[in-house]
Design a protein around this motif. Structure first.
Motif, short mmCIF file in Angstrom:
data_model
loop_
_atom_site.label_atom_id
_atom_site.label_comp_id
_atom_site.label_asym_id
_atom_site.label_seq_id
_atom_site.Cartn_x
_atom_site.Cartn_y
_atom_site.Cartn_z
N VAL A 1 0.86 -1.20 0.00
CA VAL A 1 0.00 0.00 0.00
C VAL A 1 0.89 1.24 0.00
O VAL A 1 1.74 1.41 0.88
CB VAL A 1 -0.96 0.02 1.20
CG1 VAL A 1 -1.84 1.26 1.16
CG2 VAL A 1 -1.83 -1.23 1.20
N THR A 2 0.66 2.09 -0.98
CA THR A 2 1.50 3.28 -1.17
C THR A 2 0.63 4.49 -1.47
O THR A 2 -0.59 4.38 -1.56
CB THR A 2 2.44 3.09 -2.37
OG1 THR A 2 1.62 2.89 -3.53
CG2 THR A 2 3.37 1.91 -2.20
N MET A 3 1.31 5.63 -1.67
CA MET A 3 0.63 6.82 -2.20
C MET A 3 1.57 7.46 -3.22
O MET A 3 2.78 7.29 -3.17
CB MET A 3 0.33 7.84 -1.09
CG MET A 3 -0.60 7.30 -0.01
SD MET A 3 -1.46 8.60 0.91
CE MET A 3 -0.11 9.57 1.52
N ALA B 1 1.69 -4.53 3.39
CA ALA B 1 2.88 -3.76 3.74
C ALA B 1 2.65 -2.32 3.31
O ALA B 1 2.34 -2.06 2.14
CB ALA B 1 4.10 -4.33 3.03
N THR B 2 2.75 -1.41 4.24
CA THR B 2 2.54 0.01 3.90
C THR B 2 3.90 0.67 3.69
O THR B 2 4.86 0.36 4.39
CB THR B 2 1.81 0.75 5.03
OG1 THR B 2 2.60 0.69 6.21
CG2 THR B 2 0.45 0.14 5.30
N ILE B 3 3.95 1.56 2.72
CA ILE B 3 5.18 2.33 2.50
C ILE B 3 4.82 3.80 2.66
O ILE B 3 4.09 4.38 1.86
CB ILE B 3 5.79 2.06 1.12
CG1 ILE B 3 5.87 0.54 0.86
CG2 ILE B 3 7.17 2.70 1.03
CD1 ILE B 3 6.38 0.16 -0.52
N ASP B 4 5.31 4.39 3.74
CA ASP B 4 5.00 5.78 4.05
C ASP B 4 6.18 6.68 3.71
O ASP B 4 7.28 6.48 4.23
CB ASP B 4 4.69 5.93 5.54
CG ASP B 4 3.22 5.71 5.84
OD1 ASP B 4 2.42 6.56 5.42
OD2 ASP B 4 2.88 4.69 6.47
N ARG B 5 5.92 7.67 2.88
CA ARG B 5 6.94 8.68 2.59
C ARG B 5 6.74 9.82 3.60
O ARG B 5 6.52 10.98 3.25
CB ARG B 5 6.73 9.17 1.16
CG ARG B 5 7.88 9.94 0.61
CD ARG B 5 7.82 10.14 -0.88
NE ARG B 5 9.20 10.18 -1.35
CZ ARG B 5 9.60 9.74 -2.52
NH1 ARG B 5 8.75 9.20 -3.36
NH2 ARG B 5 10.87 9.82 -2.87
N HIS B 6 6.79 9.43 4.87
CA HIS B 6 6.35 10.34 5.93
C HIS B 6 6.56 9.62 7.25
O HIS B 6 6.54 8.40 7.29
CB HIS B 6 4.85 10.61 5.72
CG HIS B 6 4.14 11.06 6.95
ND1 HIS B 6 4.17 12.35 7.37
CD2 HIS B 6 3.40 10.39 7.86
CE1 HIS B 6 3.47 12.45 8.50
NE2 HIS B 6 3.00 11.28 8.81
#
Lengths: 392, 300, 94
Positions: free
Chosen positions: A267-269, A317-322
């Protein structure tokens, strides 16, 4: 006639504002946003765009001038980044509480110190609770399309809220890509003239936003929450209608890729979603059942879609640019919060990556995916939050 | 030139509002509507007028009013003016109506920007020389020696000269006023309405609650401020400085009352020493030397 | 004050307040001293009318003042400014 142009996402955002027939643009420069308002200045001065362009003296004033313009009955647009957005903070609350359908491009940039002009989501995610709808784009075409869609959504009487259209600095803002600009008449047909819930009018005088006692304050907040729920229903419909008319569709709230039979979903943004697709293709070639879900709309948060997704998979799996200091990435938090109390849950692991513009390529995401798959097979995550590519 | 009797009887500041008894700014607000009528959009930041309106769902103001953030009056007005221009809507006057804290301190940036952009609106600072709405804290407009809750022994610095700061923006119209001189204020508003660009009017608005005097003396104190020369009524039209009646008759020091007459009536100046008073008198006299020069054809 | 908006459905989407006499109620209750006009002395100059912060003085047809005691807060500016002392202040009875 529709036309294809090759330009940067920032210039494309300018084309978006022009195509939306924005009427007032309060503008203030900040890297990496600046070329949006420069493009609009060019349009206005050349007479290609009929808008009042206000060269304000701060981002705070840019947002307040948007509020004034929208309250006086016209479509308003502005753009900012990082510290400019932070300076607007209280005005963001005022805009949403005033229920004004302002649209703003946010060119995502890391917050200082030290000065860092490269992308991450810490600027816009810090504004999570201001009552703004937040879209995150993955390419230049989506920037254009989302600006048009955002006005359509925000000016819907079930919504009447402002929206941020977020795009990562440099990765999109200064990168050339081909974009299809639809015929103006067709856009006008999709997006009628400005519509708002109230207006400053000498023939129907109201005082707006005077003292609100505890007797009424909660109800006004509840109505904003209701509007967010309405937005959640409307966004997929508007996206679908836009797709039918203009050929581009983004999955509404979440753009899912190869999720149907996936064991693991990343899961991304933003642009990490585009990279994640490449990772998925590569891993699938190796027989690994991996999918990608790009959260396109962060507020309102697509809780129900996440719940549906969780029913199909073994791990997220989350990928946070934060990073929310003292906790974890927001995607990790919100996804876990969306799933709690539902039983038979997938594992969730949170990865922090790409802060301050550090590259997150399909290879980075591949590492994340492989580590997640390992934890999935082992039946437990080793670390709740893993910082990717962090120096020892 | 209108007379008091000729002023319209319609009221757009309605009875039963929430201002303190004897409120100077409320007199000025009534006069504003008498001068400009009902085709006004008022922009109000956090200030006493946020409260004077009364609470939702009611308001005491009979024209459209946008409440806005403390530092943002001129920015909101800029957006409204742009929208009206875009809609080609004429005959509506946009008026920023802000206190001294919201003008000379936290709001000066937005105001300076709007003035530099030649935004077509009237900005009025109603100056009660402290943060009134929060209970009288020192502002940049608080005069030397005045008690406030954050200067309990009296302010050590002088009042910021905001009208001159605005004049330095080369806007077409700057004026001072005081509700004790209603016709002067009304005439200035009417003149400002006819000028394109940014118009700035700074009103000295006596405040019984903050200045510590009994409520009936509001108008009297405004007159004393003018008669002592502590507050001069003037206009700066396209850079040209002009004293207005009755200040134009006070250039000669002998015509001015001693500042002590004004100071002695107010509790906020109770701690002033004779030395302080002499200092204030000296500053006033120096100001008038400057006014005299400016009035004799010196362009600001 | 009248209770309004019992239901959320009656509320606007954002605080839009309507011009209303007595937004703070009948502010005459705040009054400690009551202005009384001696009409035999009044010269109809209308100064009391223009200086009233509460718009609580209306002009009668002959321009003499009509004080609205429902809203007059009793500040006394009218009495202080009356050039012929036609208005005097009197303590309100308990």
């Amino acid at each position: 006639m529709a036309k294809v142009i090759i330009d940067t996402a920032n210039h494309i955002a300018g084309y978006g504002a022009k195509a939306a027939r924005v009427q007032v643009v309060p503008a203030y420069p900040i890297t990496p946003q600046t070329t949006i308002v420069e493009k609009i200045a060019e349009f206005v001065e050349k007479g290609e765009m009929d808008a009042e362009y206000i060269r304000v003296e701060s981002e705070h004033s840019a947002m307040v001038a948007c509020i004034g313009a929208a309250a006086a009955g016209v479509r308003a647009f502005t753009a900012t980044s990082a510290h400019g957005l932070a300076l607007m903070h209280e005005a963001l609350h005022w805009a949403s509480g005033s229920r004004l359908p302002i649209v703003m491009a946010v060119v995502n940039r890391a917050m200082g110190p030290g000065w860092n002009i490269w992308p991450d989501f810490s600027d816009s995610l810090s504004q999570r609770d201001t009552g703004w709808i937040q879209f995150y784009c993955a390419d230049n075409q989506e920037v254009f399309d989302t600006i048009i869609q955002a006005y359509k959504l925000c000016e819907n009487e079930e919504v009447f809220l402002p929206a941020m259209v977020c795009l990562e600095g440099f990765i999109l803002s200064h990168t050339y890509m081909p974009v299809k600009i639809p015929d103006q008449r067709e856009i006008d047909d999709f997006l009628p003239p400005y519509n708002s819930g109230w207006i400053l009018d000498v023939d129907r005088p109201y005082s707006h936003a005077n003292l609100v006692s505890p007797d009424f304050y909660m109800e006004f907040r509840y109505m904003i929450q209701e509007a967010m729920e309405s937005a959640k229903q409307l966004i997929p419909r508007i996206d679908k209608e836009y797709g039918e008319r203009f050929g581009f569709e983004y999955g509404g709230l979440i753009e899912k890729y190869q999720c149907e039979d996936a064991d693991l979903v990343l899961v991304t943004m933003g642009t990490m979603g585009s990279e994640a697709k490449i990772t998925v293709d590569n891993l699938r070639r190796d027989g690994l059942k991996v999918g990608s879900a790009r959260v396109r709309v962060y507020r309102p948060f697509p809780r129900e879609e996440i719940q549906k997704l969780a029913e199909q998979v073994q791990m997220i799996a989350t990928i946070d640019r934060h990073i929310s200091f003292g906790m974890e990435g927001f995607l990790a938090t919100e996804i876990q919060a969306s799933l709690y109390n539902r039983g038979d849950l997938p594992l969730v692991a949170g990865f922090i990556a790409g802060l301050g513009g550090r590259d997150v390529t399909f290879k980075t995401i591949e590492k994340i995916a492989k580590k997640s798959l390992k934890w999935m097979r082992e039946g437990g995550v080793e670390k709740i939050t893993e910082w990717v590519d962090l120096k020892e | 030139m209108v007379t008091i009797k000729e002023l319209p009887q319609e009221e757009y500041l309605l009875k039963g509002h929430a201002a303190c008894a004897g409120c100077g700014p409320s007199i000025a607000l009534r006069l504003l509507f008498k001068a400009l009528g009902k085709n006004v959009i008022l922009v109000v930041p956090a200030c006493c007028t946020s409260i004077i309106q009364g609470p939702y769902p009611y308001t005491s103001i009979g024209v459209p009013l946008q409440n806005i953030l403390f530092e943002s009056t001129a920015a909101a007005a800029s957006g409204i003016v742009a929208a009206l221009q875009q809609k080609k809507l004429e005959g509506v006057t946009v008026v920023g109506w802000a206190g001294d804290g919201g003008t000379v301190d936290i709001g000066i940036q937005a105001l300076s920007g709007a003035a530099e952009r030649e935004t077509d609106f009237i900005y009025i600072c109603y100056d009660n020389e402290a943060y009134g709405n929060t209970g009288m804290q020192r502002s940049g407009a608080t005069p030397y020696g005045a008690w406030t809750t954050t200067t309990p022994t009296g302010k050590r610095e002088r009042k910021k000269n905001m009208p001159f700061i605005m004049a330095a923006h080369r806007i077409p119209y700057v004026a001072t006023a005081c509700p004790s001189y209603p016709i002067d204020f009304v005439n200035k508003l009417k003149k400002a309405k006819e000028i394109r660009g940014t118009k700035y009017i700074h009103i000295l608005a006596p405040c019984p609650t903050g200045w510590r005097y009994t409520t009936e003396k509001t108008v009297e104190l405004g007159k004393l401020a003018v008669q002592t020369g502590l507050w001069a009524l003037y206009e700066i039209e396209y850079g040209k400085f002009k004293l207005n009646s009755p200040s134009d008759r006070l250039v000669d020091k002998a015509k001015r009352k001693p500042v002590k007459e004004y100071l002695a009536l107010q509790g906020r100046f109770r701690n002033l020493t004779e030395e302080d008073i002499a200092k204030i008198q000296k500053w006033v006299d120096e100001d008038w030397e400057r006014y005299r020069k400016l009035a004799s054809n010196y362009l600001l | 004050m009248v209770a309004v908006h019992k239901s959320r459905k009656d509320m606007p989407l954002t605080p839009l307040s309507s011009p209303t006499l007595g937004s703070m109620g009948k502010t005459g209750y705040w009054r400690t001293f009551r202005p009384e006009v001696d009409y035999s002395k009044c010269t109809r100059c209308t100064l009391c009318w223009i200086y009233c912060p509460d718009a609580a003085i209306e002009r009668r047809e002959d321009d003499s003042p009509k004080i609205d005691y429902d809203y007059c807060k009793g500040c006394g500016i009218c009495a202080n400014e009356c050039p012929v002392k036609a208005i005097t202040m009197h303590r309100e009875e308990e």
